[in-house]
Motif scaffolding. Structure first.
Motif, PDB file in Angstrom:
ATOM      1  N   ALA A  70       3.648   9.233  -2.418  1.00 60.10           N
ATOM      2  CA  ALA A  70       3.058   8.956  -1.108  1.00 60.10           C
ATOM      3  C   ALA A  70       2.563   7.524  -1.017  1.00 60.10           C
ATOM      4  O   ALA A  70       2.735   6.851   0.010  1.00 60.10           O
ATOM      5  CB  ALA A  70       1.915   9.932  -0.841  1.00 60.10           C
ATOM      6  N   ALA A  71       1.939   7.035  -2.087  1.00 66.15           N
ATOM      7  CA  ALA A  71       1.422   5.664  -2.086  1.00 66.15           C
ATOM      8  C   ALA A  71       2.543   4.652  -1.947  1.00 66.15           C
ATOM      9  O   ALA A  71       2.416   3.652  -1.230  1.00 66.15           O
ATOM     10  CB  ALA A  71       0.632   5.412  -3.372  1.00 66.15           C
ATOM     11  N   VAL A  72       3.652   4.903  -2.631  1.00 67.41           N
ATOM     12  CA  VAL A  72       4.785   3.984  -2.559  1.00 67.41           C
ATOM     13  C   VAL A  72       5.467   4.058  -1.191  1.00 67.41           C
ATOM     14  O   VAL A  72       5.823   3.034  -0.593  1.00 67.41           O
ATOM     15  CB  VAL A  72       5.796   4.301  -3.681  1.00 67.41           C
ATOM     16  N   ALA A  73       5.644   5.274  -0.679  1.00 62.82           N
ATOM     17  CA  ALA A  73       6.425   5.459   0.543  1.00 62.82           C
ATOM     18  C   ALA A  73       5.700   4.971   1.792  1.00 62.82           C
ATOM     19  O   ALA A  73       6.344   4.441   2.705  1.00 62.82           O
ATOM     20  CB  ALA A  73       6.770   6.935   0.707  1.00 62.82           C
ATOM     21  N   PRO A  75       3.589   2.404   2.847  1.00 63.11           N
ATOM     22  CA  PRO A  75       3.799   1.048   3.391  1.00 63.11           C
ATOM     23  C   PRO A  75       5.269   0.703   3.588  1.00 63.11           C
ATOM     24  O   PRO A  75       5.624  -0.002   4.544  1.00 63.11           O
ATOM     25  CB  PRO A  75       3.152   0.143   2.333  1.00 63.11           C
ATOM     26  N   VAL A  76       6.131   1.208   2.715  1.00 61.24           N
ATOM     27  CA  VAL A  76       7.560   0.894   2.819  1.00 61.24           C
ATOM     28  C   VAL A  76       8.159   1.519   4.076  1.00 61.24           C
ATOM     29  O   VAL A  76       8.857   0.855   4.852  1.00 61.24           O
ATOM     30  CB  VAL A  76       8.303   1.378   1.559  1.00 61.24           C
ATOM     31  N   VAL A  77       7.879   2.795   4.302  1.00 59.75           N
ATOM     32  CA  VAL A  77       8.421   3.479   5.473  1.00 59.75           C
ATOM     33  C   VAL A  77       7.854   2.882   6.759  1.00 59.75           C
ATOM     34  O   VAL A  77       8.557   2.765   7.772  1.00 59.75           O
ATOM     35  CB  VAL A  77       8.128   4.990   5.382  1.00 59.75           C
ATOM     36  N   GLY A  78       6.580   2.480   6.732  1.00 58.30           N
ATOM     37  CA  GLY A  78       5.999   1.853   7.907  1.00 58.30           C
ATOM     38  C   GLY A  78       6.733   0.579   8.289  1.00 58.30           C
ATOM     39  O   GLY A  78       7.060   0.351   9.464  1.00 58.30           O
ATOM     40  N   ALA A 124       4.814  11.017   3.338  1.00 60.37           N
ATOM     41  CA  ALA A 124       3.445  10.678   3.745  1.00 60.37           C
ATOM     42  C   ALA A 124       3.380   9.688   4.899  1.00 60.37           C
ATOM     43  O   ALA A 124       2.340   9.554   5.549  1.00 60.37           O
ATOM     44  CB  ALA A 124       2.676  10.121   2.543  1.00 60.37           C
ATOM     45  N   GLY A 125       4.478   8.987   5.181  1.00 59.40           N
ATOM     46  CA  GLY A 125       4.458   8.014   6.270  1.00 59.40           C
ATOM     47  C   GLY A 125       4.586   8.613   7.654  1.00 59.40           C
ATOM     48  O   GLY A 125       4.576   7.877   8.646  1.00 59.40           O
ATOM     49  N   VAL A 126       4.684   9.929   7.753  1.00 57.56           N
ATOM     50  CA  VAL A 126       4.884  10.574   9.051  1.00 57.56           C
ATOM     51  C   VAL A 126       3.740  10.276  10.018  1.00 57.56           C
ATOM     52  O   VAL A 126       3.970   9.995  11.208  1.00 57.56           O
ATOM     53  CB  VAL A 126       5.063  12.100   8.860  1.00 57.56           C
ATOM     54  N   ILE A 127       2.501  10.332   9.540  1.00 59.00           N
ATOM     55  CA  ILE A 127       1.357  10.159  10.446  1.00 59.00           C
ATOM     56  C   ILE A 127       1.281   8.733  11.007  1.00 59.00           C
ATOM     57  O   ILE A 127       1.168   8.557  12.232  1.00 59.00           O
ATOM     58  CB  ILE A 127       0.050  10.590   9.755  1.00 59.00           C
ATOM     59  N   ASN A 410      -3.404   1.192   6.678  1.00 58.92           N
ATOM     60  CA  ASN A 410      -4.699   1.835   6.869  1.00 58.92           C
ATOM     61  C   ASN A 410      -4.689   3.262   6.318  1.00 58.92           C
ATOM     62  O   ASN A 410      -5.640   3.699   5.662  1.00 58.92           O
ATOM     63  CB  ASN A 410      -5.054   1.853   8.364  1.00 58.92           C
ATOM     64  N   THR A 411      -3.586   3.987   6.553  1.00 60.09           N
ATOM     65  CA  THR A 411      -3.451   5.342   6.008  1.00 60.09           C
ATOM     66  C   THR A 411      -3.445   5.323   4.488  1.00 60.09           C
ATOM     67  O   THR A 411      -4.060   6.173   3.833  1.00 60.09           O
ATOM     68  CB  THR A 411      -2.161   5.988   6.535  1.00 60.09           C
ATOM     69  N   LEU A 412      -2.748   4.343   3.917  1.00 59.64           N
ATOM     70  CA  LEU A 412      -2.691   4.215   2.464  1.00 59.64           C
ATOM     71  C   LEU A 412      -4.084   3.995   1.880  1.00 59.64           C
ATOM     72  O   LEU A 412      -4.452   4.594   0.864  1.00 59.64           O
ATOM     73  CB  LEU A 412      -1.771   3.057   2.088  1.00 59.64           C
ATOM     74  N   LEU A 413      -4.880   3.150   2.521  1.00 60.14           N
ATOM     75  CA  LEU A 413      -6.222   2.872   2.004  1.00 60.14           C
ATOM     76  C   LEU A 413      -7.120   4.094   2.085  1.00 60.14           C
ATOM     77  O   LEU A 413      -7.966   4.315   1.210  1.00 60.14           O
ATOM     78  CB  LEU A 413      -6.832   1.689   2.762  1.00 60.14           C
ATOM     79  N   ARG A 414      -6.944   4.921   3.108  1.00 60.01           N
ATOM     80  CA  ARG A 414      -7.695   6.176   3.154  1.00 60.01           C
ATOM     81  C   ARG A 414      -7.318   7.056   1.960  1.00 60.01           C
ATOM     82  O   ARG A 414      -8.181   7.679   1.328  1.00 60.01           O
ATOM     83  CB  ARG A 414      -7.375   6.945   4.437  1.00 60.01           C
TER      84      ARG A 414
END
Length: 480
Positions: A70-73, A75-78, A124-127, A410-414
């Protein structure tokens, strides 16, 4: 403090979607499905060694793999969404979630199960993608409430998912959990294909592969050290080496990103005061949100003979936490109204104070089930305010071309804040113990220390929010 104008520039105006309510419902459903995926494994974690014929230390990777993926995906997917289409990347993410669910559902051994959990984590990038689609497609008057609901879907899905997963785990074969996830994922794919339009807003250009590899290496090093530090030892060479590697890689990565023609993360935009403090606030709120999901289940499940445990089942834990998700969803609309009237800065500060108040209330109310339901609902209300404000703050200060990448960060930092909370809580609960039946159990004071720390994290978020620029009225759909 300087004021931020909220009228979007001419070039950032959008044509409202034909069915905005349906788009919001579909995107929120997709977010809830992803959140369900993250929590559904919790009821079976203690049984994984028996179910998969492996050691407990090895089965822990079923959770760690999801976290790292999730952490990797995210920012990349965004960034890929900004470049090649947010709906396209949303569909890719949901398809990967579906594939991961099927892999877990057919697995009978640990390696295949870990692969499936990693694939699920890649969704995890869905949101953040959903929030970014809303910015492109919805009329300005619906943007605040819709993004608040989408942002809150993570908490909603997590709170609802635990009792449902506990019920299934107690009454059916554990594979049913993942077949259910696959069905939900397939439903989300079908709904997005049918009802969500693809935005014409794309940046194009070349993907920053070196930046993606560098950031991924740094995040994996950091989160491995945080999540495995208690097992490996916080002063072990492996843990300290991973922390050191994360720092060095991040420094090199930052140097490279500031000179890249098309960076994965535009650090100059990220350093704008509004984006910077919104991200730091997200980190602090991630800590506060996750703390309640760690301490309330343990208080409910510890033996009643301890004097502070309630001796309840995992299903009861899920039912106690479920109202929190409903409160988060209910508060989303109110959060949007406050942001429209006073600006998201005020909304974020209100959320911080409510969360802090919830944890302080927990210090004196922790001996009855209704105490914990009340506390979790109060904290959920604060989280609903905060999570509704954070994407508005980010979108109000970044160009449309960077919406998905900025929301993803921002989602990643949460998420990182939640991982740090898990590590801190683990240390406190392991160090402050009592002897009970020949075993060491967390003491009552250990839980109170965690509550105080979580309240402190929320107050840190309040202070950070005070540095945000003042805003007039509703948040813009575009930024220069």
């Amino acid at each position: 403090m300087a004021e931020i104008l909220t009228a979007p520039p001419e070039s950032d105006q959008v044509s409202p979607a034909k069915n905005p309510n349906m788009i919001v419902a579909v995107l929120a459903f997709a977010g809830i499905v992803v959140a369900l995926m993250q929590t559904m494994v919790i009821p079976i974690v203690p049984d994984l060694p028996r179910l998969l014929g492996a050691d407990a230390a090895d089965t822990a990777w079923a959770v760690t793999a999801t976290l790292l993926a999730a952490a990797v995906a995210t920012p990349v997917v965004g960034r890929l969404g900004d470049m090649y289409g947010k709906r396209r990347m949303l569909l890719v993410s949901l398809a990967i979630l579906l594939a991961g669910s099927v892999v877990c559902a057919v697995s009978g051994a640990l390696p295949l199960f870990i692969v499936g959990r990693a694939l699920q984590g890649l969704a995890a990038g869905v949101i953040p993608l959903g929030i970014s689609i809303m910015r492109d497609e919805l009329p300005a008057e619906k943007l605040g409430s819709s993004t608040a609901l989408m942002s809150a879907s993570l908490g909603v899905g997590g709170a609802i998912g635990l009792p449902l997963a506990a019920f299934v785990a107690e009454n059916f074969d554990w594979h049913v959990l993942f077949w259910a996830s696959a069905v939900l994922g397939a439903g989300a794919v079908a709904l997005v294909l049918t009802l969500v339009p693809e935005s014409s807003r794309r940046t194009g250009g070349r993907f920053d592969l070196p930046g993606a590899i560098g950031l991924s290496a740094a995040l994996v090093s950091l989160l491995l050290a945080v999540s495995k530090g208690a097992t490996w030892g916080w002063t072990s060479g492996t843990t300290l080496g991973l922390f050191a590697a994360a720092v060095v890689i991040l420094l090199v990565w930052g140097f490279y990103e500031t000179r890249a023609a098309a960076p994965l993360v535009d650090l100059r935009t990220t350093m704008r005061r509004q984006v910077l403090f919104a991200n730091l606030g997200g980190l602090a709120f991630g800590f506060s949100m996750f703390a309640t999901q760690l301490i309330i289940p343990q208080l409910l499940q510890l033996p009643a003979q301890t004097g502070y445990g309630l001796g309840r089942s995992l299903l009861t834990v899920g039912l106690v936490l479920a109202p929190q998700g409903l409160v988060v969803m209910a508060v989303a609309g109110l959060s949007a109204k406050v942001s429209a009237r006073f600006g998201p800065k005020v909304t974020l500060m209100i959320g911080a104070l409510v969360v802090a108040g919830g944890y302080l209330l927990n210090l004196v109310l922790m001996t009855e089930i209704w105490h914990l339901i009340l506390v979790s609902c109060v904290i959920g209300g604060g989280i609903g305010f905060a999570y509704g404000a954070l994407p508005l703050l980010v979108m109000g200060a970044v160009p449309v071309s960077e919406t998905a990448a900025a929301n993803a960060l921002n989602t990643l930092l949460r998420s990182i804040g939640g991982s740090v909370a898990s590590a801190v809580c683990g240390v406190v609960l392991a160090q402050m113990t009592i002897s009970f039946g020949g075993h060491a159990l967390p003491s009552e004071n250990a839980f109170k220390v965690i509550m105080a720390v979580a309240a402190g994290a929320a107050l840190v978020a309040f202070v950070l929010a005070s540095f945000l620029p003042r805003q007039r009225g509703a948040v813009a759909k575009g930024a220069h």
